[in-house]
Design an enzyme around this catalytic site. Structure first.
Site, PDB file in Angstrom:
ATOM      1  N   GLY A  46     -50.288  40.692 -36.332  1.00 59.74           N
ATOM      2  CA  GLY A  46     -51.591  40.968 -36.928  1.00 59.74           C
ATOM      3  C   GLY A  46     -51.552  40.711 -38.421  1.00 59.74           C
ATOM      4  N   GLN A  51     -54.017  41.348 -47.189  1.00 56.70           N
ATOM      5  CA  GLN A  51     -52.702  40.693 -47.225  1.00 56.70           C
ATOM      6  C   GLN A  51     -52.790  39.245 -47.698  1.00 56.70           C
ATOM      7  OE1 GLN A  51     -51.638  42.158 -43.071  1.00 56.70           O
ATOM      8  NE2 GLN A  51     -49.647  42.082 -44.060  1.00 56.70           N
ATOM      9  N   CYS A  88     -44.012  44.524 -41.106  1.00 54.56           N
ATOM     10  CA  CYS A  88     -45.240  44.057 -41.751  1.00 54.56           C
ATOM     11  C   CYS A  88     -44.959  42.723 -42.434  1.00 54.56           C
ATOM     12  CB  CYS A  88     -45.684  45.092 -42.782  1.00 54.56           C
ATOM     13  SG  CYS A  88     -47.179  44.630 -43.659  1.00 54.56           S
ATOM     14  N   LEU A  89     -45.871  41.780 -42.303  1.00 59.77           N
ATOM     15  CA  LEU A  89     -45.685  40.471 -42.936  1.00 59.77           C
ATOM     16  C   LEU A  89     -45.637  40.577 -44.457  1.00 59.77           C
ATOM     17  CD1 LEU A  89     -48.058  38.317 -40.692  1.00 59.77           C
ATOM     18  CD2 LEU A  89     -45.561  38.293 -40.712  1.00 59.77           C
ATOM     19  N   HIS A 130     -52.054  49.623 -37.300  1.00 57.59           N
ATOM     20  CA  HIS A 130     -51.399  49.046 -38.483  1.00 57.59           C
ATOM     21  C   HIS A 130     -52.402  48.241 -39.318  1.00 57.59           C
ATOM     22  CE1 HIS A 130     -47.716  47.145 -40.433  1.00 57.59           C
ATOM     23  NE2 HIS A 130     -48.689  46.339 -40.817  1.00 57.59           N
ATOM     24  N   GLU A 131     -53.197  47.397 -38.645  1.00 54.57           N
ATOM     25  CA  GLU A 131     -54.129  46.532 -39.388  1.00 54.57           C
ATOM     26  C   GLU A 131     -55.298  47.329 -39.957  1.00 54.57           C
ATOM     27  OE1 GLU A 131     -52.910  43.802 -40.169  1.00 54.57           O
ATOM     28  OE2 GLU A 131     -51.340  43.863 -38.651  1.00 54.57           O
ATOM     29  N   HIS A 134     -54.277  48.937 -43.148  1.00 55.99           N
ATOM     30  CA  HIS A 134     -54.277  48.035 -44.310  1.00 55.99           C
ATOM     31  C   HIS A 134     -55.628  48.048 -45.022  1.00 55.99           C
ATOM     32  CE1 HIS A 134     -50.516  45.868 -44.619  1.00 55.99           C
ATOM     33  NE2 HIS A 134     -50.497  45.564 -43.333  1.00 55.99           N
TER      34      HIS A 134
HETATM   35 ZN    ZN Z   1     -48.927  44.947 -42.265  1.00 54.59          ZN
END
Ligand code: ZN
Length: 154
Positions: A46, A51, A88-89, A130-131, A134
């Site tokens: 995701g 981000q 997480c990216l 998670h998303e 953010h």
């Molecule tokens: Zn993340």
């Protein structure tokens, strides 16, 4: 369509609240396409708009069962609990143990402004949480109870 740069941990855009999307226009369409391109390029589950430095309540999720585009998402029900590894990216190479709901019901608009409801279990529930976090400026690190040691591959 384009692959955008992913903002890394430490950048303050990751700790700010995103604005509600009110215009369902070409810019939103491009943002969603770019989020998917960037997600697929990076191999994550995701990706949220902050981000890539865009402070709007937009995120995309794909755990391998098809794409979910989430505009103005809101978690409306949770059930149970799961404890497992999460990453997480924006925090590459770091994984920690995070407890999340086992099942999540989320409502979100698509790029045209239509509302949908989705149900996710296990990894999908984790990705929805998670998303959505953010978009409120919350990072998973704050929820980590234990960090996982990952062998350096390079
Ligand atoms: Zn993340």
């Amino acid at each position: 369509m384009a692959i955008r740069n992913i903002v890394k941990h430490g950048d303050e855009v990751l700790t700010k609240k995103c604005r509600v999307v009110e215009k369902f226009d070409d810019r939103l369409n491009t943002l969603i396409e770019d989020l998917f391109d960037t997600l697929y390029d990076s191999g994550g589950a995701g990706l949220a708009a902050p981000q890539v430095g865009v402070m709007r309540r937009v995120a995309v999720v794909d755990i391998g069962d098809g794409p979910y585009e989430l505009v103005n998402p809101e978690i409306i029900a949770v059930e149970g609990e799961q404890t497992g590894a999460e990453g997480c990216l924006s925090y590459p190479g770091k994984f920690g143990i995070v407890t999340r709901p086992m099942k999540v019901k989320i409502k979100a608009q698509d790029r045209h402004g239509e509302w949908h409801e989705y149900e996710g279990e296990e990894l999908l529930a984790r990705a929805f949480c998670h998303e959505t976090d953010h978009l409120d400026g919350n990072m998973f690190m704050d929820l980590v109870t234990e960090w996982i040691e990952v062998e350096d591959e390079d």
